[in-house]
Write a protein that holds these residues in place. Structure first.
Motif, mmCIF file in Angstrom:
data_model
loop_
_atom_site.group_PDB
_atom_site.id
_atom_site.type_symbol
_atom_site.label_atom_id
_atom_site.label_comp_id
_atom_site.label_asym_id
_atom_site.label_seq_id
_atom_site.Cartn_x
_atom_site.Cartn_y
_atom_site.Cartn_z
ATOM 1 N N TYR A 52 0.846 -1.187 0.000
ATOM 2 C CA TYR A 52 0.000 0.000 0.000
ATOM 3 C C TYR A 52 0.889 1.246 0.000
ATOM 4 N N LYS A 53 0.614 2.103 -0.968
ATOM 5 C CA LYS A 53 1.378 3.337 -1.105
ATOM 6 C C LYS A 53 0.420 4.514 -1.216
ATOM 7 N N ARG A 54 0.858 5.638 -0.717
ATOM 8 C CA ARG A 54 0.048 6.852 -0.789
ATOM 9 C C ARG A 54 0.275 7.546 -2.133
ATOM 10 N N ARG A 55 -0.822 7.908 -2.759
ATOM 11 C CA ARG A 55 -0.741 8.699 -3.975
ATOM 12 C C ARG A 55 -1.346 10.067 -3.694
ATOM 13 N N ARG A 56 -0.523 11.080 -3.874
ATOM 14 C CA ARG A 56 -0.959 12.445 -3.585
ATOM 15 C C ARG A 56 -1.347 13.156 -4.865
ATOM 16 N N PHE A 57 -2.399 13.913 -4.763
ATOM 17 C CA PHE A 57 -2.853 14.703 -5.900
ATOM 18 C C PHE A 57 -2.868 16.161 -5.497
ATOM 19 N N GLN A 58 -2.098 16.960 -6.196
ATOM 20 C CA GLN A 58 -2.068 18.392 -5.955
ATOM 21 C C GLN A 58 -2.884 19.080 -7.051
ATOM 22 N N LYS A 59 -3.942 19.680 -6.629
ATOM 23 C CA LYS A 59 -4.841 20.333 -7.570
ATOM 24 C C LYS A 59 -4.262 21.685 -7.944
ATOM 25 N N THR A 60 -3.701 21.748 -9.135
ATOM 26 C CA THR A 60 -3.112 22.981 -9.630
ATOM 27 C C THR A 60 -3.897 23.473 -10.844
ATOM 28 N N LYS A 61 -3.786 24.760 -11.099
ATOM 29 C CA LYS A 61 -4.483 25.355 -12.239
ATOM 30 C C LYS A 61 -3.782 26.655 -12.598
ATOM 31 N N ASN A 62 -4.094 27.122 -13.797
ATOM 32 C CA ASN A 62 -3.620 28.435 -14.209
ATOM 33 C C ASN A 62 -4.449 29.487 -13.484
ATOM 34 N N LEU A 63 -3.794 30.361 -12.742
ATOM 35 C CA LEU A 63 -4.517 31.297 -11.887
ATOM 36 C C LEU A 63 -5.308 32.332 -12.676
ATOM 37 N N LEU A 64 -4.957 32.538 -13.946
ATOM 38 C CA LEU A 64 -5.681 33.517 -14.751
ATOM 39 C C LEU A 64 -6.861 32.895 -15.488
ATOM 40 N N GLY A 75 -7.906 29.496 -15.048
ATOM 41 C CA GLY A 75 -8.575 28.448 -14.289
ATOM 42 C C GLY A 75 -8.493 27.077 -14.924
ATOM 43 N N GLU A 76 -7.739 26.913 -16.010
ATOM 44 C CA GLU A 76 -7.616 25.630 -16.697
ATOM 45 C C GLU A 76 -6.439 24.841 -16.131
ATOM 46 N N THR A 77 -6.513 23.516 -16.323
ATOM 47 C CA THR A 77 -5.463 22.624 -15.841
ATOM 48 C C THR A 77 -5.222 21.519 -16.847
ATOM 49 N N GLU A 78 -4.004 20.979 -16.864
ATOM 50 C CA GLU A 78 -3.645 19.881 -17.754
ATOM 51 C C GLU A 78 -3.677 18.534 -17.042
ATOM 52 N N ALA A 79 -4.197 18.482 -15.840
ATOM 53 C CA ALA A 79 -4.261 17.228 -15.086
ATOM 54 C C ALA A 79 -5.288 16.282 -15.701
ATOM 55 N N ASP A 80 -5.107 14.993 -15.435
ATOM 56 C CA ASP A 80 -6.018 13.967 -15.943
ATOM 57 C C ASP A 80 -7.391 14.138 -15.296
ATOM 58 N N PRO A 81 -8.473 14.194 -16.095
ATOM 59 C CA PRO A 81 -9.812 14.348 -15.495
ATOM 60 C C PRO A 81 -10.170 13.222 -14.529
ATOM 61 N N LEU A 116 1.497 33.313 -16.458
ATOM 62 C CA LEU A 116 0.829 33.017 -17.733
ATOM 63 C C LEU A 116 0.956 31.551 -18.135
ATOM 64 N N TYR A 117 2.103 30.927 -17.877
ATOM 65 C CA TYR A 117 2.383 29.623 -18.474
ATOM 66 C C TYR A 117 2.487 28.477 -17.469
ATOM 67 N N LEU A 118 2.512 28.753 -16.180
ATOM 68 C CA LEU A 118 2.666 27.685 -15.198
ATOM 69 C C LEU A 118 1.405 27.560 -14.347
ATOM 70 N N GLU A 119 1.212 26.354 -13.778
ATOM 71 C CA GLU A 119 0.067 26.098 -12.920
ATOM 72 C C GLU A 119 0.489 26.108 -11.453
ATOM 73 N N HIS A 120 -0.424 26.571 -10.599
ATOM 74 C CA HIS A 120 -0.129 26.685 -9.177
ATOM 75 C C HIS A 120 -1.362 26.292 -8.369
#
Length: 566
Positions: A98-110, A112-118, A394-398
């Motif tokens: 058993y391993k922990r999988r962490r998900f950090q919800k990031t998005k473009n602050l301007l 609101g879009e993200t490239e994470a897997d739906p 503009l180009y990075l997600e946070h």
């Protein structure tokens, strides 16, 4: 002896009659045999596909049960004629991890879009940012320790004692079975989910020497004092992967060189740390040193500390960075006069700290050059910071605006951190001197930088880290060039506030020829002082052996001209 391997979803196995549970059965094995098997090394292996149930697909556990029996016996206790307690040894273990999988919800602050897997976003919404998932590795090795040590119950040292099982009646111990997965790398584990109908499994059997078993047991055992939490152990397992990969894939000579260089690096790091503290602790004059750079270093260390706390870095790294921040704060007390203003308190409770430049810094020309260097520096620093902030936005997600500020500052300091070292170079140029620098500390740090260059090209490193190594190399070579062009000047004040000349040295007084019995002005003054301080003189009487006090003879009266000269 015979080997029986069963696979079950239950921790305690009793279903010996189920043919589906029997994974492998190997007969006529010999204890301590190192020459049999396909490769004549005493090893056997078996591979098969395991059909898994829906329970295992949904984070259920799966266990392996290993039984060794003497030939002619069976591990099932219900078969009275074929079962014997002293002729059977078994060991069980959960083989999924058993391993922990962490998900950090990031998005473009301007936008609101993200490239994470739906799908990952949906699972994070259902299970939270931290999800525990069952993982699988297809390999496991069963070792039986080839050892004849007469162990006595209670005398087996840890961590070996947890593997040695004694019979309660006879006091003898059973053959030692050890599940060896030390070489299973964390990157080779993959999650078990509904898309998997079967799991591949390769089980190997090999004899193992006592010495190698001690090494494996020591490396695989976790401390019972688990006060730091399981997360630290997960990070430790991932960090050990780099060591295992180096042992498996690196050339032995390069590996030996890496180990030697790592030890030297640690020694130099300690010496640089020691000399840095000694330099600032014994520093009396701040002439030639950039005080503003010290404050900027505190700001930089504080940004790094907040960044690693926001990104959940390794606990050991957090502690080391925190200690570095404390040392930088201590340096402030050495370059400035820090006082606590108890009359004007913060929020009416805490004393307000006040900072005042030291006199050795104000009275020298260093402060002027330091202010001038940072004024020129700001013309380059602030435009670059603004451009990098816009690019990051503009180009990075946070994760949020707080994370954007920290990541932007951290990335800027990594990319343009060399700018913070330029004020000291400018002060050296203006003073035409490098005698005020802590050269021992700089030398040790430079040697460590060259070692980091070796690691940066031998081991896979981030581009930012390689840029940082190149930056430190360039700055140190500039320091060396300045040391070469600014020659030694005995009249120049060094880092201890002293020069090579003795300011108390006076010109010698020329002796003038005088007549016998005549007094020079110097001797006249000395004689007059002696008459004033010592009205009586001590003389020894050789005839009586006693000491008597006699009055000095009166001096003849001086002519008027001599009195005027005096």
């Amino acid at each position: 002896m015979n080997l029986h391997v069963y696979i079950s979803e239950h921790e305690h196995f009793t279903d010996f009659n189920a043919t589906s549970a029997l994974f492998w059965e190997q007969h006529d094995l010999v204890y301590g045999d190192w020459t049999s098997g396909e490769n004549s090394d005493g090893c056997y292996e078996h591979f098969a596909e395991l059909d898994i149930s829906q329970s295992v697909q949904q984070n259920g556990s799966i266990y392996i049960h290993v039984y060794f029996t003497k030939s002619g016996f069976h591990p099932d206790p219900r078969q009275k004629a074929l079962y014997r307690r002293l002729a059977t040894v078994h060991m069980s273990r959960m083989i999924n991890k058993y391993k922990r999988r962490r998900f950090q919800k990031t998005k473009n602050l301007l936008t609101g879009e993200t490239e994470a897997d739906p799908e990952m976003i949906k699972r994070a919404e259902d299970y939270g940012p931290v999800e525990v998932i069952s993982h699988w590795h297809p390999n496991i090795t069963i070792n039986i320790v080839d050892d004849h040590t007469p162990w006595v119950k209670g005398s087996v040292p840890p961590p070996l004692d947890q593997y040695v099982k004694f019979d309660a009646v006879s006091g003898d111990y059973y053959p030692i079975i050890y599940f060896n997965d030390y070489w299973n790398l964390q990157k080779d584990y993959y999650p078990i989910n509904e898309s998997l109908a079967s799991l591949p499994l390769r089980v190997s059997f090999c004899p193992l020497s006592l010495w190698r078993w001690q090494l494996y047991a020591a490396q695989s055992t976790k401390s019972p004092w688990n006060f730091l939490g399981d997360e630290l152990y997960e990070q430790s397992d991932e960090e050990q992967d780099s060591v295992k990969v180096a042992l498996l894939e690196t050339n032995p000579y390069l590996l030996a060189l890496t180990i030697i260089v790592s030890i030297i690096h640690s020694v130099f790091e300690f010496l640089a740390f020691k000399n840095d503290i000694q330099f600032w602790n014994s520093r009396q004059s701040l002439e030639g040193l950039s005080v503003r750079s010290v404050f900027f270093g505190v700001f930089q260390s504080f940004v790094v500390l907040l960044y690693i706390l926001d990104n959940e870095t390794n606990f050991v790294v957090q502690v080391s960075v925190f200690i570095g921040v404390l040392i930088d704060l201590w340096k402030i007390t050495k370059v400035m006069d820090v006082r606590l203003d108890r009359e004007h308190r913060v929020a009416g409770i805490l004393p307000r700290p006040t900072f005042k430049d030291k006199s050795t810094y104000i009275e020298s020309s260093t402060k002027v050059y330091d202010d001038m260097a940072f004024r020129y520096l700001s013309w380059i620093l602030f435009p670059l910071l603004g451009c990098y902030a816009v690019y990051s936005l503009l180009y990075l997600e946070h994760k949020g605006w707080y994370s954007w500020v920290l990541s932007m500052l951290y990335g800027f300091l990594l990319t343009f951190g060399f700018i913070t070292m330029t004020p000291q170079l400018f002060i050296n140029y203006k003073l035409k001197s490098v005698a005020h620098l802590p050269w021992r500390m700089l030398t040790y740090k430079a040697l460590n930088t060259f070692i980091d260059d070796l690691f940066a090209f031998v081991i896979k490193m981030p581009v930012m880290y390689r840029i940082g190594c190149l930056r430190d190399d360039v700055v140190f070579f500039i320091y060396l060039y300045q040391r070469w062009i600014y020659r030694v000047d005995p009249t120049r004040v060094n880092e201890f506030g002293m020069s090579g000349e003795d300011p108390t040295t006076a010109a010698p007084v020329a002796e003038a020829p005088t007549a016998a019995g005549a007094l020079t002005p110097a001797t006249t003054t000395t004689a007059a002082a002696a008459r004033e301080e010592a009205p009586a003189s001590l003389s020894a009487n050789p005839t009586q052996g006693t000491t008597s006090v006699s009055e000095p003879p009166e001096a003849p009266p001086k002519p008027a001209d001599d009195k005027k000269k005096d």
